[in-house]
Design a protein around this motif. Structure first.
Motif, short mmCIF file in Angstrom:
data_model
loop_
_atom_site.label_atom_id
_atom_site.label_comp_id
_atom_site.label_asym_id
_atom_site.label_seq_id
_atom_site.Cartn_x
_atom_site.Cartn_y
_atom_site.Cartn_z
N VAL A 73 -55.39 17.35 74.75
CA VAL A 73 -57.36 17.40 74.14
C VAL A 73 -57.58 16.09 73.94
N ASP A 74 -58.14 15.21 74.74
CA ASP A 74 -58.42 13.83 74.78
C ASP A 74 -59.48 13.57 73.02
N GLY A 75 -58.68 12.35 72.75
CA GLY A 75 -59.25 12.06 71.13
C GLY A 75 -59.13 13.09 69.94
N LEU A 76 -57.73 13.88 70.51
CA LEU A 76 -57.56 14.88 69.10
C LEU A 76 -56.36 14.47 68.25
N ALA A 266 -52.32 15.03 72.21
CA ALA A 266 -53.02 15.14 72.50
C ALA A 266 -52.93 13.06 73.19
N ASP A 267 -54.02 12.68 73.60
CA ASP A 267 -53.77 10.97 74.20
C ASP A 267 -53.52 10.51 73.21
N HIS A 268 -54.65 10.04 71.95
CA HIS A 268 -54.77 9.16 71.00
C HIS A 268 -55.94 9.88 69.94
N THR A 380 -54.48 1.46 63.94
CA THR A 380 -54.11 2.37 62.79
C THR A 380 -53.66 3.77 63.16
N SER A 381 -52.79 4.60 62.19
CA SER A 381 -52.32 5.88 61.98
C SER A 381 -53.88 6.76 62.49
N GLU A 382 -54.98 6.29 62.36
CA GLU A 382 -55.67 6.81 62.55
C GLU A 382 -56.08 7.56 64.71
N GLU A 383 -55.68 6.24 64.36
CA GLU A 383 -55.99 6.22 66.27
C GLU A 383 -54.38 6.21 67.11
N MET A 384 -53.16 5.54 66.05
CA MET A 384 -51.74 5.98 67.10
C MET A 384 -50.89 7.24 66.88
N ARG A 385 -51.73 8.36 65.06
CA ARG A 385 -51.27 9.28 65.41
C ARG A 385 -51.74 10.67 66.93
N ILE A 386 -50.68 11.36 67.33
CA ILE A 386 -51.68 13.00 67.72
C ILE A 386 -50.38 13.39 67.15
N PRO A 387 -51.10 15.21 67.52
CA PRO A 387 -49.76 16.23 67.38
C PRO A 387 -49.77 16.61 68.52
N VAL A 388 -48.75 17.20 68.01
CA VAL A 388 -47.57 17.70 68.86
C VAL A 388 -47.31 19.63 68.65
N ILE A 389 -47.86 20.21 69.12
CA ILE A 389 -48.06 22.12 68.85
C ILE A 389 -47.53 22.96 69.76
N GLU A 390 -46.31 23.85 69.19
CA GLU A 390 -46.12 24.99 70.34
C GLU A 390 -46.34 25.95 69.23
N LEU A 391 -47.15 26.44 70.48
CA LEU A 391 -48.74 27.66 69.68
C LEU A 391 -47.81 29.20 71.04
N SER A 392 -46.67 28.99 72.03
CA SER A 392 -46.29 30.14 71.86
C SER A 392 -45.29 29.68 72.79
#
Length: 392
Positions: A73-76, A266-268, A380-392
């Motif tokens: 998801v771009d930008g999330l 996400a990418d960023h 910044t953390s808002e730019e550098m931190r991205i999620p990794v979520i196992e959905l299934s």
């Protein structure tokens, strides 16, 4: 994993950018996500050379899947998402298992999606920003218009090329116009492209590929990023884009075939900036002196200087910007961007903006680009931190 001297992040990075949110040396980053996700597949006698079981365990991903679906998801960013979980009930149900990791430097799409698709940092891929100076003109690395062949510019083997050579089937789902785009060829070559426009159409395309038995499906969505750029993170338009994505995600998860491991990342991320915090090189003599071109983007600026004036330009930029930016000599940028030739592309200085500041050049950038309230690229953390979520 490289040797300690090859690692990105850690104390060497912090020495260059004190106060930034950079990964610990050896910490999980976007470059690890694809290989970790591959390791969730039970290959039934096939050995995926790039599957990284150590990274899989570090990210808390379960093994034993038959197929893999990766949603980018771009930008999330992880922080904007966490602050708006109230608008995303599907994603909120996974908040306790969400991992927050780092993207690459600079925190921007061309650099990050290529890092995801290759497992290599921008120093190695030479995808060091939104734009670069090529043959004395600014070239967009998403498109490569009138530039070199993307396969020649970015020569690192992609994960999809490796999987193809190992006999795995792979599909990339994104807009039809992306099929032969510069970024697709640089970052995602080796997979079959399936074009679809709307979120629901892309969901249907992903499900169709999985039901046909495709081993690895990559599903890309960018409307959240577009809303952030045009209206700002947290705007009504941004929230609406998040809600639409989350509702479609719920539908996708209900319809998944059995045995599919689904990983979201996400990418960023993104930050909002005000126009009065943007500095225009065109009207700032201290920054314009001896500078021949500005590339990169508002939060991660490439400064190209006249021959013989590089150090003087870096010093003037440091003195003028002060605590508003980190001004880095690209020759010593390896702890941030990784080893390779990427630093040579950047010019005299890589300027990463602090807090909510930005630098533009109205002589070469459009008013629309300068006016964007939502931007990214820096540390910044808002730019550098991205999620990794196992959905299934």
């Amino acid at each position: 994993m490289g040797t300690e001297g090859d690692l990105v992040g850690g104390s060497a990075a912090l020495a260059l950018v004190p106060g930034a949110d950079v990964p610990d040396a050896g910490g999980m980053q976007l470059t690890d996500v694809f290989a970790a996700s591959l390791a969730t597949i039970d290959s039934q006698g096939r050995a995926f050379r790039r599957a990284d079981h150590r990274a899989r365990m570090s990210l808390g991903l379960d093994a034993g899947a038959r197929q893999l679906l990766v949603i980018l998801v771009d930008g999330l960013g992880a922080i904007p998402l966490s602050e708006h979980f109230g608008h995303a009930p599907t994603l909120r149900s996974f908040r306790d298992s969400m991992r927050s990791i780092h993207t690459v430097v600079p925190s921007t799409t061309a650099a990050a999606i290529t890092a995801f698709g290759t497992g290599a940092h921008p120093g190695a891929t030479r995808m060091v920003g939104y734009s670069i100076l090529y043959n004395m003109r600014v070239m967009n690395l998403l498109a490569f218009d009138d530039g070199p062949a993307p396969e020649q510019w970015q020569s690192q083997e992609t994960h999809f090329e490796t999987l193809r050579d190992e006999g795995a089937t792979c599909a990339v789902i994104s807009p039809p116009s992306f099929a032969g785009s510069g970024l697709t060829r640089a970052a995602l070559r080796g997979a079959h492209h399936v074009g679809a426009l709307s979120w629901n159409d892309r969901i249907d395309a992903a499900l169709a590929q999985l039901r046909q038995g495709v081993d690895v499906v990559y599903l890309y969505w960018s409307d959240i990023d577009h809303a952030g750029h045009s209206r700002g993170v947290g705007s009504l338009e941004w929230v609406s884009a998040l809600e639409e994505f989350d509702a479609g995600l719920s539908s996708l998860l209900r319809r998944l075939p059995r045995g599919v491991r689904t990983i979201l990342t996400a990418d960023h991320g993104m930050v909002n900036i005000a126009q009065n915090t943007i500095i225009d090189v065109a009207s700032t003599p201290e920054l314009a002196q001896d500078v021949v071109a500005i590339a990169g983007e508002t939060r991660a600026v490439h400064v190209h200087a006249r021959r013989g004036s590089q150090e003087a330009v870096r010093q003037r930029w440091r003195e003028f910007l002060g605590e508003r930016a980190w001004v880095i000599d690209p020759a010593v940028s390896q702890p941030l961007i990784g080893a390779g030739d990427g630093g040579e592309v950047i010019g005299a200085a890589l300027v990463l903006m602090r807090e909510r500041f930005g630098v533009v050049d109205s002589r070469t950038q459009s008013p629309q680009a300068i006016a964007m309230p939502g931007v990214h690229g820096s540390l910044t953390s808002e730019e550098m931190r991205i999620p990794v979520i196992e959905l299934s």
